[in-house]
Motif scaffolding. Structure first.
Motif, PDB file in Angstrom:
ATOM      1  N   SER A 227       0.816  -1.226   0.000  1.00  0.00           N
ATOM      2  CA  SER A 227       0.000   0.000   0.000  1.00  0.00           C
ATOM      3  C   SER A 227       0.844   1.268   0.000  1.00  0.00           C
ATOM      4  O   SER A 227       0.423   2.296  -0.514  1.00  0.00           O
ATOM      5  CB  SER A 227      -0.905   0.007   1.233  1.00  0.00           C
ATOM      6  OG  SER A 227      -0.124  -0.024   2.425  1.00  0.00           O
ATOM      7  N   PHE A 241      -3.467  -3.027 -13.534  1.00  0.00           N
ATOM      8  CA  PHE A 241      -4.712  -3.780 -13.419  1.00  0.00           C
ATOM      9  C   PHE A 241      -5.744  -3.301 -14.442  1.00  0.00           C
ATOM     10  O   PHE A 241      -6.411  -4.108 -15.102  1.00  0.00           O
ATOM     11  CB  PHE A 241      -5.263  -3.632 -12.000  1.00  0.00           C
ATOM     12  CG  PHE A 241      -6.598  -4.292 -11.791  1.00  0.00           C
ATOM     13  CD1 PHE A 241      -6.708  -5.663 -11.765  1.00  0.00           C
ATOM     14  CD2 PHE A 241      -7.745  -3.530 -11.630  1.00  0.00           C
ATOM     15  CE1 PHE A 241      -7.944  -6.277 -11.583  1.00  0.00           C
ATOM     16  CE2 PHE A 241      -8.978  -4.128 -11.444  1.00  0.00           C
ATOM     17  CZ  PHE A 241      -9.075  -5.504 -11.415  1.00  0.00           C
ATOM     18  N   ASP A 246      -6.840  -9.775 -18.065  1.00  0.00           N
ATOM     19  CA  ASP A 246      -7.179 -10.868 -17.154  1.00  0.00           C
ATOM     20  C   ASP A 246      -6.307 -10.813 -15.900  1.00  0.00           C
ATOM     21  O   ASP A 246      -5.611 -11.778 -15.583  1.00  0.00           O
ATOM     22  CB  ASP A 246      -7.035 -12.218 -17.866  1.00  0.00           C
ATOM     23  CG  ASP A 246      -7.665 -13.358 -17.074  1.00  0.00           C
ATOM     24  OD1 ASP A 246      -8.239 -13.105 -15.993  1.00  0.00           O
ATOM     25  OD2 ASP A 246      -7.570 -14.519 -17.525  1.00  0.00           O
ATOM     26  N   ALA A 247      -6.371  -9.676 -15.220  1.00  0.00           N
ATOM     27  CA  ALA A 247      -5.532  -9.499 -14.034  1.00  0.00           C
ATOM     28  C   ALA A 247      -6.368  -9.467 -12.765  1.00  0.00           C
ATOM     29  O   ALA A 247      -7.468  -8.930 -12.748  1.00  0.00           O
ATOM     30  CB  ALA A 247      -4.722  -8.215 -14.136  1.00  0.00           C
ATOM     31  N   THR A 248      -5.819 -10.066 -11.719  1.00  0.00           N
ATOM     32  CA  THR A 248      -6.352  -9.954 -10.367  1.00  0.00           C
ATOM     33  C   THR A 248      -5.409  -9.036  -9.592  1.00  0.00           C
ATOM     34  O   THR A 248      -4.197  -9.138  -9.735  1.00  0.00           O
ATOM     35  CB  THR A 248      -6.400 -11.343  -9.697  1.00  0.00           C
ATOM     36  OG1 THR A 248      -7.299 -12.175 -10.430  1.00  0.00           O
ATOM     37  CG2 THR A 248      -6.856 -11.253  -8.244  1.00  0.00           C
ATOM     38  N   LEU A 249      -5.977  -8.147  -8.807  1.00  0.00           N
ATOM     39  CA  LEU A 249      -5.181  -7.168  -8.060  1.00  0.00           C
ATOM     40  C   LEU A 249      -5.260  -7.461  -6.572  1.00  0.00           C
ATOM     41  O   LEU A 249      -6.358  -7.646  -6.036  1.00  0.00           O
ATOM     42  CB  LEU A 249      -5.728  -5.763  -8.321  1.00  0.00           C
ATOM     43  CG  LEU A 249      -5.132  -4.623  -7.498  1.00  0.00           C
ATOM     44  CD1 LEU A 249      -3.677  -4.381  -7.869  1.00  0.00           C
ATOM     45  CD2 LEU A 249      -5.953  -3.344  -7.685  1.00  0.00           C
ATOM     46  N   ILE A 250      -4.104  -7.515  -5.916  1.00  0.00           N
ATOM     47  CA  ILE A 250      -4.074  -7.654  -4.456  1.00  0.00           C
ATOM     48  C   ILE A 250      -3.113  -6.611  -3.884  1.00  0.00           C
ATOM     49  O   ILE A 250      -1.968  -6.522  -4.320  1.00  0.00           O
ATOM     50  CB  ILE A 250      -3.622  -9.067  -4.022  1.00  0.00           C
ATOM     51  CG1 ILE A 250      -4.598 -10.134  -4.554  1.00  0.00           C
ATOM     52  CG2 ILE A 250      -3.512  -9.152  -2.500  1.00  0.00           C
ATOM     53  CD1 ILE A 250      -4.322 -11.551  -4.079  1.00  0.00           C
ATOM     54  N   VAL A 251      -3.608  -5.834  -2.920  1.00  0.00           N
ATOM     55  CA  VAL A 251      -2.758  -4.844  -2.252  1.00  0.00           C
ATOM     56  C   VAL A 251      -2.805  -5.089  -0.751  1.00  0.00           C
ATOM     57  O   VAL A 251      -3.885  -5.225  -0.172  1.00  0.00           O
ATOM     58  CB  VAL A 251      -3.192  -3.400  -2.570  1.00  0.00           C
ATOM     59  CG1 VAL A 251      -2.138  -2.414  -2.075  1.00  0.00           C
ATOM     60  CG2 VAL A 251      -3.425  -3.197  -4.060  1.00  0.00           C
ATOM     61  N   TYR A 252      -1.625  -5.157  -0.140  1.00  0.00           N
ATOM     62  CA  TYR A 252      -1.526  -5.440   1.291  1.00  0.00           C
ATOM     63  C   TYR A 252      -1.452  -4.143   2.095  1.00  0.00           C
ATOM     64  O   TYR A 252      -0.928  -3.143   1.625  1.00  0.00           O
ATOM     65  CB  TYR A 252      -0.284  -6.292   1.577  1.00  0.00           C
ATOM     66  CG  TYR A 252      -0.327  -7.650   0.919  1.00  0.00           C
ATOM     67  CD1 TYR A 252      -1.386  -8.516   1.161  1.00  0.00           C
ATOM     68  CD2 TYR A 252       0.665  -8.070   0.053  1.00  0.00           C
ATOM     69  CE1 TYR A 252      -1.435  -9.771   0.553  1.00  0.00           C
ATOM     70  CE2 TYR A 252       0.636  -9.321  -0.556  1.00  0.00           C
ATOM     71  CZ  TYR A 252      -0.424 -10.161  -0.299  1.00  0.00           C
ATOM     72  OH  TYR A 252      -0.482 -11.399  -0.899  1.00  0.00           O
ATOM     73  N   PRO A 253      -1.947  -4.187   3.344  1.00  0.00           N
ATOM     74  CA  PRO A 253      -1.938  -2.982   4.189  1.00  0.00           C
ATOM     75  C   PRO A 253      -0.547  -2.663   4.735  1.00  0.00           C
ATOM     76  O   PRO A 253       0.291  -3.570   4.851  1.00  0.00           O
ATOM     77  CB  PRO A 253      -2.884  -3.351   5.340  1.00  0.00           C
ATOM     78  CG  PRO A 253      -2.871  -4.842   5.399  1.00  0.00           C
ATOM     79  CD  PRO A 253      -2.608  -5.330   3.995  1.00  0.00           C
ATOM     80  N   THR A 266       0.850 -15.132   3.636  1.00  0.00           N
ATOM     81  CA  THR A 266      -0.345 -14.747   2.890  1.00  0.00           C
ATOM     82  C   THR A 266      -0.026 -14.686   1.396  1.00  0.00           C
ATOM     83  O   THR A 266      -0.811 -15.167   0.568  1.00  0.00           O
ATOM     84  CB  THR A 266      -0.848 -13.380   3.389  1.00  0.00           C
ATOM     85  OG1 THR A 266      -1.209 -13.506   4.758  1.00  0.00           O
ATOM     86  CG2 THR A 266      -2.041 -12.901   2.591  1.00  0.00           C
ATOM     87  N   SER A 269       0.265 -18.097  -0.143  1.00  0.00           N
ATOM     88  CA  SER A 269      -1.075 -18.667  -0.253  1.00  0.00           C
ATOM     89  C   SER A 269      -1.823 -18.039  -1.437  1.00  0.00           C
ATOM     90  O   SER A 269      -2.494 -18.741  -2.211  1.00  0.00           O
ATOM     91  CB  SER A 269      -1.830 -18.432   1.056  1.00  0.00           C
ATOM     92  OG  SER A 269      -3.196 -18.704   0.894  1.00  0.00           O
ATOM     93  N   HIS A 270      -1.710 -16.735  -1.607  1.00  0.00           N
ATOM     94  CA  HIS A 270      -2.370 -16.069  -2.733  1.00  0.00           C
ATOM     95  C   HIS A 270      -1.815 -16.548  -4.072  1.00  0.00           C
ATOM     96  O   HIS A 270      -2.566 -16.741  -5.031  1.00  0.00           O
ATOM     97  CB  HIS A 270      -2.213 -14.547  -2.613  1.00  0.00           C
ATOM     98  CG  HIS A 270      -3.100 -13.940  -1.574  1.00  0.00           C
ATOM     99  ND1 HIS A 270      -2.863 -12.721  -0.996  1.00  0.00           N
ATOM    100  CD2 HIS A 270      -4.247 -14.392  -1.012  1.00  0.00           C
ATOM    101  CE1 HIS A 270      -3.817 -12.448  -0.120  1.00  0.00           C
ATOM    102  NE2 HIS A 270      -4.667 -13.449  -0.107  1.00  0.00           N
ATOM    103  N   THR A 273      -3.179 -20.103  -4.680  1.00  0.00           N
ATOM    104  CA  THR A 273      -4.588 -20.025  -5.100  1.00  0.00           C
ATOM    105  C   THR A 273      -4.680 -19.596  -6.562  1.00  0.00           C
ATOM    106  O   THR A 273      -5.454 -20.163  -7.345  1.00  0.00           O
ATOM    107  CB  THR A 273      -5.352 -19.025  -4.207  1.00  0.00           C
ATOM    108  OG1 THR A 273      -5.347 -19.515  -2.863  1.00  0.00           O
ATOM    109  CG2 THR A 273      -6.796 -18.838  -4.674  1.00  0.00           C
TER     110      THR A 273
END
Lengths: 277, 277
Positions: A227, A241, A246-253, A266, A269-270, A273
């Motif tokens: 972040s 993104f 075909d993108a997945t977005l993940i943002v960590y705190p 985490t 694991s992401h 998945t």
């Protein structure tokens, strides 16, 4: 196959480009191998053992020194394109066939270009702490500010936020990162730093690209970011993104450039998945 | 405890507010129970069995009809605040103690408010397809446009993008959604629609709130959204993420308001990773 980062032996493969590439292969045999592409000045031992071992629980993971890095021969290129060509040469020499790519920071630039070029068949891609062509970078400012703090290890201010929690995660990362004692790569010197800094700056300065690389990528992609990344701000992840099909977005705190190390469990694991979806 | 959504019996609990709440409890006993908060006009059988069963693999999951919905007694409130009060009353009556919350859409509004109010101890929160106070909503336009398509089921245009892949995922969701045949809730009528629409519109119209609710939430939060949500655009998820102190953001590709149904397996895996971190 060894299943631990700490003990996986260095192996070497001679590629047609004349470079002898050093690599380590670990994890579970079979399936699509996951090839990791490293950050600015990083080598095989710059990876977080928790990340590599976590990824290797369910698949084959390959880490390597690209041309001119660590114990590989050759010259460190000063362009992302040549880094991609070198990585393709390495993957070809190992006869890996179709691969998954996980690129972190500069390695994410290389992964994007490889997925778009298609010289090596790329099934899925993870791009972490990365930026698109024409993206926003603050490499030199952030690196010199980090060195100026005189921190115990420059990666504490460089990869983690000032919060107590993030710094504690940083110290845990540093403790993990020295767990391997045998056959460690030496730290990268000035020639590598300069060449790679030029490559990064040129990639982000290319504002005429209009995301041509991203638009050529049809592969499912996982974009992961911190972040509060100061080197490549999180807006880079948002714009990647938005441009990708075909993108997945993940943002960590509460995390900076080293978000994938701060949230190693985490994150693995992401990735698992995503790669097994 | 039954472990399947399809066969979990309806149970009832009388709360101190005079409402008899209907609920179903399934999954693995022990640990922090996960309470699900439902979307606009939704009842217990509006949940995707794949999502509920996926979540219930590792924990206790409670779904319920809030006051005035399905087979619960009472009146459907026309404010998010009263919905939160009712949900707190239900959780208190069940004596669940500390809970995790998963709110979808309108349920995400309720989850935010409950986490901020702290009347019920909330450990962690998942907010999917949601919006902050003062957020951007297109509820009435999107709902009437969806009905105007005369689709086989209004949830196909409402919850999924026009792409072939998303529509196929929508049809798979509809097939799953009818798997339970016994004790199904009846569809919500006009009184429920009107009251809940008023609650949603008022929540999003409150532009003076300056994210006071989000700023009061200290609990780790997982924000999940579809890239092309037409009802509550993805910018809502970005702004929630930026305002919250401990939020992780996940956005899925080529997905609309029903992203968590389109990516049911990935979503339940992400929730499990988050809740067990």
């Amino acid at each position: 196959m060894s299943t631990q980062f700490e003990t996986a032996p260095n192996r070497y493969v001679a590629a047609r480009d004349g470079v002898k590439y050093a690599y380590r292969k670990l994890g579970v045999p079979g399936g699509t191998p996951l090839v990791l592409l490293q950050h600015f000045t990083g080598h095989m031992d710059s990876w977080d053992p928790a990340v590599v071992n976590g990824l290797a629980r369910h698949r084959t993971v390959v880490i390597f020194d690209n041309a001119g890095i660590g114990v590989s021969s050759g010259r460190t290129p000063d362009s992302v394109e040549q880094m991609a060509i070198d990585a393709e040469s390495f993957i070809g020499a190992l006869e890996l066939g179709e691969v998954d790519l996980l690129g972190f920071s500069l390695g994410g630039f290389v992964a994007q270009l490889m997925a778009a070029r298609g010289k090596v068949p790329v099934r899925r891609m993870v791009s972490a702490g990365s930026a698109p062509q024409g993206g926003e970078e603050h490499l030199l400012q952030v690196v010199s500010a980090a060195f100026a703090t005189n921190a115990q290890d420059v990666r504490l201010p460089l990869f983690f936020t000032p919060s107590e929690k993030s710094q504690a995660a940083g110290r845990a990362f540093l403790a993990r990162a020295t767990a391997r004692t045998k056959d460690r790569d030496a730290e990268s010197g000035e020639a590598i730093r300069n060449a790679q800094a030029n490559a990064i700056i040129a990639w982000c300065a290319d504002e005429t690209a209009e995301h041509a690389v991203l638009k050529r990528i049809g592969q499912p992609t996982l974009i992961v970011h911190g972040s509060k990344d100061t080197m490549f701000p999180v807006t880079n992840a948002y714009s990647m993104f938005e441009q990708m099909s075909d993108a997945t977005l993940i943002v960590y705190p509460d995390s900076a450039h080293g978000a994938i190390f701060q949230y190693s469990e985490t994150f693995t694991s992401h990735v698992e998945t995503f790669l097994s979806a």
